[in-house]
Design an enzyme around this catalytic site. Structure first.
Site, PDB file in Angstrom:
ATOM      1  N   GLN A  87      50.248 -53.050  20.414  1.00 16.17           N
ATOM      2  CA  GLN A  87      50.230 -51.879  20.136  1.00 16.17           C
ATOM      3  C   GLN A  87      49.444 -50.919  20.662  1.00 16.17           C
ATOM      4  O   GLN A  87      49.448 -49.369  19.858  1.00 16.17           O
ATOM      5  CB  GLN A  87      51.331 -52.053  19.141  1.00 16.17           C
ATOM      6  CG  GLN A  87      52.625 -51.877  19.633  1.00 16.17           C
ATOM      7  CD  GLN A  87      53.628 -52.116  17.947  1.00 16.17           C
ATOM      8  OE1 GLN A  87      53.544 -53.513  17.491  1.00 16.17           O
ATOM      9  NE2 GLN A  87      53.928 -51.312  17.328  1.00 16.17           N
ATOM     10  N   GLU A 136      50.145 -54.302  16.301  1.00 14.66           N
ATOM     11  CA  GLU A 136      49.170 -52.610  15.985  1.00 14.66           C
ATOM     12  C   GLU A 136      48.152 -53.171  16.897  1.00 14.66           C
ATOM     13  O   GLU A 136      46.651 -52.933  16.552  1.00 14.66           O
ATOM     14  CB  GLU A 136      49.914 -51.684  14.628  1.00 14.66           C
ATOM     15  CG  GLU A 136      49.064 -50.465  14.438  1.00 14.66           C
ATOM     16  CD  GLU A 136      49.337 -49.484  13.408  1.00 14.66           C
ATOM     17  OE1 GLU A 136      50.429 -50.008  13.134  1.00 14.66           O
ATOM     18  OE2 GLU A 136      48.689 -48.931  12.870  1.00 14.66           O
ATOM     19  N   ARG A 138      52.434 -45.613   2.014  1.00 16.16           N
ATOM     20  CA  ARG A 138      53.270 -45.550   2.909  1.00 16.16           C
ATOM     21  C   ARG A 138      54.506 -45.508   1.809  1.00 16.16           C
ATOM     22  O   ARG A 138      55.903 -45.397   1.507  1.00 16.16           O
ATOM     23  CB  ARG A 138      53.731 -45.893   4.027  1.00 16.16           C
ATOM     24  CG  ARG A 138      55.227 -45.026   4.962  1.00 16.16           C
ATOM     25  CD  ARG A 138      55.163 -45.225   6.039  1.00 16.16           C
ATOM     26  NE  ARG A 138      54.909 -44.629   6.814  1.00 16.16           N
ATOM     27  CZ  ARG A 138      54.936 -43.506   7.224  1.00 16.16           C
ATOM     28  NH1 ARG A 138      55.600 -42.805   7.363  1.00 16.16           N
ATOM     29  NH2 ARG A 138      54.348 -42.761   7.843  1.00 16.16           N
ATOM     30  N   ARG A 172      58.074 -52.178  11.349  1.00 16.42           N
ATOM     31  CA  ARG A 172      58.771 -51.192  11.073  1.00 16.42           C
ATOM     32  C   ARG A 172      59.563 -50.734   9.498  1.00 16.42           C
ATOM     33  O   ARG A 172      59.985 -51.516   8.902  1.00 16.42           O
ATOM     34  CB  ARG A 172      59.749 -51.736  11.966  1.00 16.42           C
ATOM     35  CG  ARG A 172      60.901 -50.657  12.934  1.00 16.42           C
ATOM     36  CD  ARG A 172      62.393 -51.438  13.068  1.00 16.42           C
ATOM     37  NE  ARG A 172      62.747 -50.432  13.946  1.00 16.42           N
ATOM     38  CZ  ARG A 172      63.544 -50.564  14.513  1.00 16.42           C
ATOM     39  NH1 ARG A 172      63.894 -51.575  14.932  1.00 16.42           N
ATOM     40  NH2 ARG A 172      64.197 -49.780  15.977  1.00 16.42           N
ATOM     41  N   ALA A 180      53.978 -46.075  13.348  1.00 12.03           N
ATOM     42  CA  ALA A 180      54.786 -44.638  12.772  1.00 12.03           C
ATOM     43  C   ALA A 180      55.755 -44.284  13.561  1.00 12.03           C
ATOM     44  O   ALA A 180      55.807 -42.622  12.616  1.00 12.03           O
ATOM     45  CB  ALA A 180      53.577 -44.060  12.759  1.00 12.03           C
ATOM     46  N   GLU A 212      61.380 -45.754  13.226  1.00 16.66           N
ATOM     47  CA  GLU A 212      61.716 -46.575  12.165  1.00 16.66           C
ATOM     48  C   GLU A 212      62.838 -46.627  11.393  1.00 16.66           C
ATOM     49  O   GLU A 212      63.477 -47.044  10.157  1.00 16.66           O
ATOM     50  CB  GLU A 212      59.861 -46.777  11.380  1.00 16.66           C
ATOM     51  CG  GLU A 212      59.372 -47.736  12.195  1.00 16.66           C
ATOM     52  CD  GLU A 212      58.227 -47.016  11.698  1.00 16.66           C
ATOM     53  OE1 GLU A 212      57.276 -45.862  11.904  1.00 16.66           O
ATOM     54  OE2 GLU A 212      57.075 -47.833  11.160  1.00 16.66           O
TER      55      GLU A 212
HETATM   56  N1  MTE Z   1      62.203 -50.801  19.010  1.00 15.09           N
HETATM   57  C1  MTE Z   1      62.382 -51.719  20.005  1.00 15.09           C
HETATM   58  N2  MTE Z   1      63.072 -52.499  21.547  1.00 15.09           N
HETATM   59  N3  MTE Z   1      61.173 -53.016  20.087  1.00 15.09           N
HETATM   60  C2  MTE Z   1      60.481 -52.970  19.017  1.00 15.09           C
HETATM   61  O1  MTE Z   1      59.018 -53.468  19.152  1.00 15.09           O
HETATM   62  N4  MTE Z   1      59.231 -51.158  17.173  1.00 15.09           N
HETATM   63  C3  MTE Z   1      59.924 -50.324  16.521  1.00 15.09           C
HETATM   64  C4  MTE Z   1      60.372 -48.702  16.587  1.00 15.09           C
HETATM   65  N5  MTE Z   1      60.937 -49.285  17.873  1.00 15.09           N
HETATM   66  C5  MTE Z   1      60.459 -51.086  18.094  1.00 15.09           C
HETATM   67  C6  MTE Z   1      61.166 -50.881  18.752  1.00 15.09           C
HETATM   68  C7  MTE Z   1      58.403 -49.701  15.633  1.00 15.09           C
HETATM   69  S1  MTE Z   1      57.735 -50.319  14.660  1.00 15.09           S
HETATM   70  C8  MTE Z   1      57.997 -48.223  16.088  1.00 15.09           C
HETATM   71  S2  MTE Z   1      56.083 -47.616  14.914  1.00 15.09           S
HETATM   72  C9  MTE Z   1      58.363 -47.455  16.418  1.00 15.09           C
HETATM   73  O2  MTE Z   1      59.491 -48.096  17.363  1.00 15.09           O
HETATM   74  C10 MTE Z   1      57.080 -47.135  17.849  1.00 15.09           C
HETATM   75  O3  MTE Z   1      57.598 -46.535  18.706  1.00 15.09           O
HETATM   76  P1  MTE Z   1      57.614 -44.736  18.961  1.00 15.09           P
HETATM   77  O4  MTE Z   1      56.329 -44.488  18.551  1.00 15.09           O
HETATM   78  O5  MTE Z   1      57.732 -44.839  20.194  1.00 15.09           O
HETATM   79  O6  MTE Z   1      58.847 -44.576  18.587  1.00 15.09           O
HETATM   80  N1  HPA Z   2      51.950 -46.392  10.061  1.00 14.85           N
HETATM   81  C1  HPA Z   2      51.974 -46.970  11.049  1.00 14.85           C
HETATM   82  N2  HPA Z   2      51.397 -47.717  11.407  1.00 14.85           N
HETATM   83  C2  HPA Z   2      49.933 -46.727  11.093  1.00 14.85           C
HETATM   84  C3  HPA Z   2      49.938 -45.406   9.950  1.00 14.85           C
HETATM   85  C4  HPA Z   2      50.946 -45.210   9.743  1.00 14.85           C
HETATM   86  O1  HPA Z   2      50.936 -44.473   9.106  1.00 14.85           O
HETATM   87  N3  HPA Z   2      48.468 -45.434   9.581  1.00 14.85           N
HETATM   88  C5  HPA Z   2      47.647 -46.887  10.418  1.00 14.85           C
HETATM   89  N4  HPA Z   2      48.602 -47.080  11.300  1.00 14.85           N
HETATM   90 MO1  MOS Z   3      55.564 -49.706  13.690  1.00 16.56          MO
HETATM   91  S1  MOS Z   3      55.794 -50.570  12.079  1.00 16.56           S
HETATM   92  O1  MOS Z   3      54.739 -48.284  12.954  1.00 16.56           O
HETATM   93  O2  MOS Z   3      54.630 -49.875  14.392  1.00 16.56           O
END
Ligand code: MTE
Ligand code: HPA
Ligand code: MOS
Length: 828
Positions: free
Chosen positions: A245, A280, A358, A390, A559, A769
């Protein structure tokens, strides 16, 4: 198993499915009922006017036919090396001897490395130091990496691991975060947020309610485990293909470990088979190890962790221990009080500072805490370093106030929904404990009222109360819980993104941006944004892999901000290119035709100028050709930084979030109080994504997030033995929800008619999330079912995961106190 059996609806386009899965599919068809379409049923509409329409995931066909390449599918030279890791068998101690002679001597072993073999940095802590790439001396958890072996085959590498002589002076391990906090063993200093005089609020309140809870952790269980493939380049560099990530951070760490400049390292991510926060920071160590071996041997190196190693070596969602003491008035409205959260960080800081922050930011969920003090501790224990997952601490923080809502309801003798509604942020009670005003309060109230109606909450409440009065063993429960989730990285500098746009002379478009694809549909949304801006079909816009040599210095895709940040950056690049093309068209193509430059537009594959009689159209391909021949650049970069946000950690006050996303879920359960078994009978969800960029993908995120959140609170139980060894280390012992755990009635809807009040990309809202926390409705419904055993006089403490064992223990405790045994009165 019979293979190649024709599927029930075999057609040229559809891939074969085995007889078993065809049958299963047939049986399940139509079994999941809901009034709204589930993600798989949403209608894909025309891709013209791309943004805001349902479109399939850019890799959907490749996902389901197995042609989407993950790290292990990438081709490598036949002499590529395979890596296995030597992991610590004890949780705490000193490494007194590491004998690797026999490991090195095993035929097929090519290289063996430990801490002394690292030329550059040996600490790969992502934000704060504390994560040695290999153990030097102190061992901090079972699964910590002692050394790595590279061999001609994975099997040889694994066999070699066993030949190491490892001597450890073992010391007692601390696995209890509460004990650690009492002793002051923290990975980072404690942080406090405070608004008003919380002590006075408690002292003057009509009632004081208090409680405590343990909230369990969670294994990410991404389907693709941690994996990378490292290739040597000219000079001293490497190319790292990784399931990751945060490519830029991996680039930095690999460069530092090798002792080479960042520009010598290129990190590429095409897609992940799920990340969920687990990639991440914790995808980097494997890339660093692979890079070390590649540089030492000059050979391509594969690192992939077997599932059990992956589960041992990498951190999880932080378990939390939460306490609350709140003063309430006669109506159950919170006046103020104190909340104390202890996050179990494992052995090192990793992201724990931001995660516990958070949790603190979300300990109010959607309710005003009044005059409150929130304290967050970061406890150090001897487990893997817990990490992003998440919700990033948000879910654990919200659990404390949702527990309080149920407890207040029982104390006041009102329905929990009534108490929740009374405590929602509202005009006059609009300020969070960290000083941010909650915007779109009307939306929050309307959303809950709509769900209350569509889920038939009150009619079902009556039916359930009647049912429970007649049913001594099986008890039903119902709960409707809201979610308010803050969108933005709380580390301000991460709220930036870049994009790189190329138009080729055939008119096809390539967009690169800093975000990574993990199944969430980010690339699809970014293609939609660019297609929208350029007036093209999404098929004409392509994203390949995320690469650090295309867009540099990127933030993690985390995030939930991927589409918000990178969508704006891609839009910025598109608009700049568009402006240049308009200037060109105005000066060269339409010279002296009196067409207004400001009224030019890109629509339906054309540049259109003028209106009515004087309208002129040029097809996109011709425009691009003409621009090229006139030496106009067809490439552009874009940038975005979120405005307005700030947070002062010294005062615990600020506006950390650009906006909030809202949602609510209503869940109904039935519990067998003699066995603790339960089922989720019905779930209704209404979720706010502003003006959706892609309703099909967003509904998929809501469904998936909810189910993952439900799994966290119900069946997913992490177990360590007393020596600190993880014993739930695979799918047989760690239960994530499966298809069969979908509620039989599952109504999922996106809130409509409420664009984001902030100027986000096309007024959409982040979706990754927030829906995770909708799973809390299931947990609260379980407490409701159990509360019926007390005639709703109290809600039992129910730590999570609320496994059947925990539910049974709670039921037995209540029965002992409330029901004279035996259940059936003896005669005579
Ligand atoms: N959806 C899928 N299919 N797979 C994933 O790994 N990760 C989640 C969410 N949805 C995830 C997911 C998490 S922890 C985050 S922070 C967001 O997707 C990240 O992607 P975005 O910021 O593009 O929504
Ligand atoms: N969310 C998710 N990942 C992060 C954050 C947050 O607020 N800050 C640093 N990494
Ligand atoms: Mo999502 S826990 O912010 O990768």
């Amino acid at each position: 198993m019979a293979s190649k059996a024709p599927s029930s609806q075999a057609s040229g386009a559809e891939p074969d499915v085995s007889e078993d899965s065809a049958r299963a599919r047939e049986e399940l068809r139509g079994r999941i009922k809901g009034s709204g379409p589930l993600a798989r049923d949403t209608e894909a509409s025309s891709s013209r006017g791309a943004a805001g329409r349902s479109q399939a995931h850019e890799s959907a066909i490749k996902h389901v036919t197995g042609r989407a390449a993950y790290i292990d599918d990438l081709r490598a030279p036949t002499d590529a090396l395979h890596v296995a890791l030597g992991l610590s068998p004890v949780a705490h101690g000193r490494l007194t001897r590491l004998g690797l002679e026999e490991v090195k001597a095993l035929p097929g072993v090519v290289d063996v490395i430990a801490i002394a073999d690292v030329p550059g940095h040996t600490d790969i802590g992502p934000v704060f130091p504390g994560d040695p790439i290999f153990v030097e001396d102190e061992i901090s958890y079972v699964g910590q990496v002692l050394f790595a072996v590279a061999a001609e085959s994975h099997r040889t590498a694994r066999e070699a691991i066993r030949l190491a002589v490892v001597e450890i002076d073992e010391q007692p391990a601390c696995l209890d975060p509460v004990a650690a906090a009492q002793r002051g063993e923290f990975v980072r200093p404690t942080h406090v947020q405070q608004s008003g005089d919380w002590e006075q609020a408690l002292a003057s309140a009509a009632h004081v309610v208090e409680g405590e809870q343990f909230v369990g952790g969670q294994e990410h269980f991404y389907l693709e485990g941690q994996a990378c493939l490292v290739q040597p380049t000219e000079d001293e560099g490497v190319i790292v293909h990784t399931s990751n990530q945060h490519p830029s951070e991996t680039q930095k760490l690999v460069a530092e470990v090798l002792g080479i400049p960042f520009h010598a390292v290129t990190v590429e991510v095409r897609r992940m088979g799920g990340g969920f926060g687990g990639k991440e920071t914790q995808a980097s160590p494997w890339a660093c190890i692979g890079a070390l071996i590649t540089r030492r041997t000059g050979r391509t190196t594969r690192v992939r962790l077997p599932r059990a190693d992956d589960m041992r070596a990498t951190g999880k969602r932080h378990p939390f221990h939460n306490r609350y003491r709140l003063g309430i008035d006669d109506k159950g409205v919170i006046l103020g009080g104190e909340l104390t959260l202890i996050g179990d960080c494992g052995y090192s800081p990793d992201l724990s500072d931001a995660i516990v922050d958070r949790a603190m930011f979300h300990s109010d969920n959607a309710y005003s805490l009044g005059e409150a003090r929130v304290t967050g501790h970061r406890a150090r224990t001897h487990t893997a370093s817990n990490t992003a997952f998440r919700g990033f601490g948000g879910p654990q923080g919200m659990m404390v106030i949702e527990a309080a809502m149920d407890d207040i309801a029982r104390r006041i003798g009102e329905d929990p929904l009534t108490i929740r509604k009374r405590n929602l942020y509202r005009p006059g009670r609009q300020m969070t404990h960290y000083g941010q005003q909650v915007d779109q309060i009307a939306l929050l109230h309307e959303l809950i009222e709509q769900l209350e109606t569509s889920s038939e909450y009150w009619a079902r409440r009556r039916a359930i109360t009647e049912f429970n009065a007649e049913s001594p063993i099986v008890k039903r429960g119902l709960a409707l819980t809201p979610v308010k989730f803050g969108i933005s990285f709380t580390a301000k500098h991460l709220n930036q993104a870049g994009a790189l746009l190329h138009v080729y002379t055939d008119g096809s478009v390539m967009i690169n941006h800093g975000g990574t694809e993990m199944g969430q549909g980010l690339h699809t949304k970014i293609c939609q944004v660019v297609a929208q801006e350029l007036g093209l079909d999404t098929e004409e816009v392509r994203i390949t892999a995320t690469r650090t040599d295309k867009v540099p210095n990127t933030s993690p895709t985390a995030a939930s901000s991927g589409a918000d940040l990178n969508g704006q950056a891609a839009r910025d690049a598109s608009r700049k290119l568009k402006a240049r093309l308009f200037d060109f068209a105005h000066e060269h193509l339409y010279r002296d035709q009196g067409l207004d430059r400001e009224e030019m537009r890109l629509e339906a594959g054309h540049l259109i100028a003028g209106h009515g009689e004087s309208e002129r159209r040029i097809p996109w391909g011709e425009l691009v050709q003409a621009a090229y021949l006139n030496r106009i650049s067809l490439s552009e970069k874009g940038f975005y930084a979120t405005p307005l946000i700030h947070y002062d950690r010294n005062t615990g006050q600020g506006r950390p979030f650009y906006y909030y996303a809202f949602g609510a879920a209503a869940a109904e359960v039935s519990v067998d109080t003699l066995t603790g078994e339960y089922q989720v009978d019905r779930v209704d969800i209404l979720h706010d994504v502003g003006d959706s960029l892609n309703p099909a993908i967003d509904i998929g995120q809501v469904e998936g997030g909810f189910i993952q959140g439900m799994g966290w609170l119900t069946s997913e139980e992490l177990k360590w033995n007393d020596a600190g060894r993880l014993i739930s280390d695979g799918p047989a012992t760690y239960k994530i929800p499966t298809y069969g755990d979908l509620p039989p009635v599952f109504n999922v809807k996106l809130m409509e008619g409420h664009p984001n009040s902030m100027a986000s990309i096309y007024r959409s809202k982040a979706v990754g999330e927030p829906p995770f926390m909708l799973g809390m409705a299931v947990w609260s419904a379980l407490r409701d079912a159990l509360a019926s055993m007390t005639d709703y006089a109290e809600a039992p403490r129910l730590d999570t995961p609320a496994t059947p064992e925990r539910v049974l223990l709670a039921a037995e405790t209540l029965r002992a106190r409330y029901t004279p045994w035996p259940l059936v009165e003896e005669e005579g």
